[in-house]
Design an enzyme around this catalytic site. Sequence first.
Site, short mmCIF file in Angstrom:
data_model
loop_
_atom_site.label_atom_id
_atom_site.label_comp_id
_atom_site.label_asym_id
_atom_site.label_seq_id
_atom_site.Cartn_x
_atom_site.Cartn_y
_atom_site.Cartn_z
N ARG A 27 0.86 -1.17 0.06
CA ARG A 27 -0.03 0.17 0.05
C ARG A 27 0.84 1.17 -0.24
O ARG A 27 2.31 1.19 0.57
CB ARG A 27 -0.87 0.07 1.35
CG ARG A 27 -1.83 -1.27 1.27
CD ARG A 27 -2.72 -1.21 2.65
NE ARG A 27 -3.77 -2.34 2.58
CZ ARG A 27 -3.48 -3.48 3.36
NH1 ARG A 27 -2.21 -3.60 3.74
NH2 ARG A 27 -4.52 -4.30 3.08
N LYS A 70 -2.23 -2.36 7.41
CA LYS A 70 -3.70 -2.15 7.54
C LYS A 70 -4.22 -3.06 8.57
O LYS A 70 -3.99 -4.47 8.52
CB LYS A 70 -4.53 -2.43 6.41
CG LYS A 70 -5.88 -2.07 6.57
CD LYS A 70 -6.49 -1.85 5.26
CE LYS A 70 -8.11 -1.52 4.99
NZ LYS A 70 -8.61 -1.35 3.83
N HIS A 93 -2.69 2.86 -5.57
CA HIS A 93 -3.17 1.99 -5.08
C HIS A 93 -3.57 0.93 -6.42
O HIS A 93 -3.55 -0.27 -6.08
CB HIS A 93 -4.51 2.01 -4.28
CG HIS A 93 -4.94 1.02 -3.33
ND1 HIS A 93 -3.93 0.63 -2.29
CD2 HIS A 93 -5.92 0.19 -3.25
CE1 HIS A 93 -4.55 -0.41 -1.66
NE2 HIS A 93 -5.73 -0.52 -2.45
N ARG A 103 -1.26 -2.06 -6.48
CA ARG A 103 -1.48 -3.26 -5.68
C ARG A 103 -2.39 -4.10 -6.40
O ARG A 103 -2.27 -5.36 -6.32
CB ARG A 103 -1.83 -2.65 -4.39
CG ARG A 103 -2.07 -3.60 -3.43
CD ARG A 103 -2.45 -3.07 -2.03
NE ARG A 103 -3.40 -3.81 -1.07
CZ ARG A 103 -2.87 -4.89 -0.27
NH1 ARG A 103 -1.43 -5.01 -0.25
NH2 ARG A 103 -3.41 -5.73 0.66
N HIS A 137 -4.33 -10.11 3.91
CA HIS A 137 -5.88 -10.05 3.88
C HIS A 137 -6.08 -10.93 5.00
O HIS A 137 -5.64 -12.05 4.98
CB HIS A 137 -6.47 -10.32 2.63
CG HIS A 137 -6.37 -9.44 1.47
ND1 HIS A 137 -6.67 -9.73 0.19
CD2 HIS A 137 -5.96 -7.97 1.56
CE1 HIS A 137 -6.44 -8.57 -0.49
NE2 HIS A 137 -6.13 -7.58 0.10
N TYR A 183 -10.07 -10.79 -6.77
CA TYR A 183 -9.06 -10.69 -8.27
C TYR A 183 -8.96 -11.80 -9.10
O TYR A 183 -9.06 -11.79 -10.18
CB TYR A 183 -7.56 -10.63 -7.67
CG TYR A 183 -7.16 -9.37 -6.69
CD1 TYR A 183 -7.29 -8.11 -7.35
CD2 TYR A 183 -6.93 -9.50 -5.44
CE1 TYR A 183 -6.93 -7.12 -6.54
CE2 TYR A 183 -6.86 -8.35 -4.38
CZ TYR A 183 -6.82 -7.25 -5.23
OH TYR A 183 -6.49 -5.97 -4.50
#
Length: 330
Positions: A145, A170, A276, A279, A302, A311
């Site tokens: 990120r 995150k 972004h 990514r 994640h 994705y």
Amino acid sequence: MSNNLPPSFPGPRLLDVVRERLRVKHYSIRTEKTYVTWIKRYIHFHGKRHPKEMGKAQIEAFLTALAVKRNVSAATQNQALSALLFLYREVLEMPLPWLDDVVRAKRPARLPVVLTRKEVAQIRSQIEDPRLKLIYDLLYGSGLRLMEAVRLRIKDIELERGAILVRDGKGGKDRITMLPDCLVDAISTQIRQAKALHDLDLSNGYGRVWLPHALSVKYPNAATSLAWQYVFPAARMSIDPRSGNTGRHHLDEKQVQRAVKPAVKAAGINKPATPHTLRHSFATHLLDSGYDIRTLQELLGHSDVKTTMIYTHVLNKGGRGVKSPLDTLD
């Protein structure tokens, strides 16, 4: 906007208590500023009434006004709600059962913008600043990120292993991702430049960098060590808004955003691409290369594989990969 609140609040001003509680909970300075802003707006929206005098109806009225009058996104509306829930639960410590019943706005499911490999290269060729180009490469080559990239510390780069340790990403999670082989020399050069700048700061009586949580107390010498310095230091020194100390922070992420936007235009790319987007492109291209979804989940950091699964939808051709009958006509 004024910070003045109703005089009925006991003790220190409410916003000072909010800031103190956020720091005890180790919230970032960005979150602190955001939460304080939303709480101020909430109080002013209701005529500077004390939050203790308000409840579910007032919160919902405020959130509705944001959506209807200001037309804010679901993400912004949920951010405002999070700030108010923190105020009532953590600051005012009001055991109100209705807090769990306040409905969060549902974020619409949208597929991310993804660049082709050719488009990634075209945009890259339009960025001239070596540091900004290196950050661009890390976003695409390591799946970082933007804030993860600019916040990298020298200690988090493992050149021999070809790895990057992402600290406090995150959700407060740590993870390891790859350092592309082709970036080893460029990263090594950048670290040498950061060291030279740090040595200069030390000679001028500075050289202390901001440390997370209470590390500055536990390890008093860490703030001046090379290991803790940013890989991408800012060109100018600044004053820490919390401690008041003068030091060198990391490069402003807005510089990367300002470099990518014109580069996209100059490359003739007709997509709303941002830093972004790189990514998203990293993830999609790895899937396209045959890597499994679990590996991708770990590299991206994640918590839920369902987030990574988006994705797989991006990777499919239009119409879920079904061949159009028009293409079969003679």
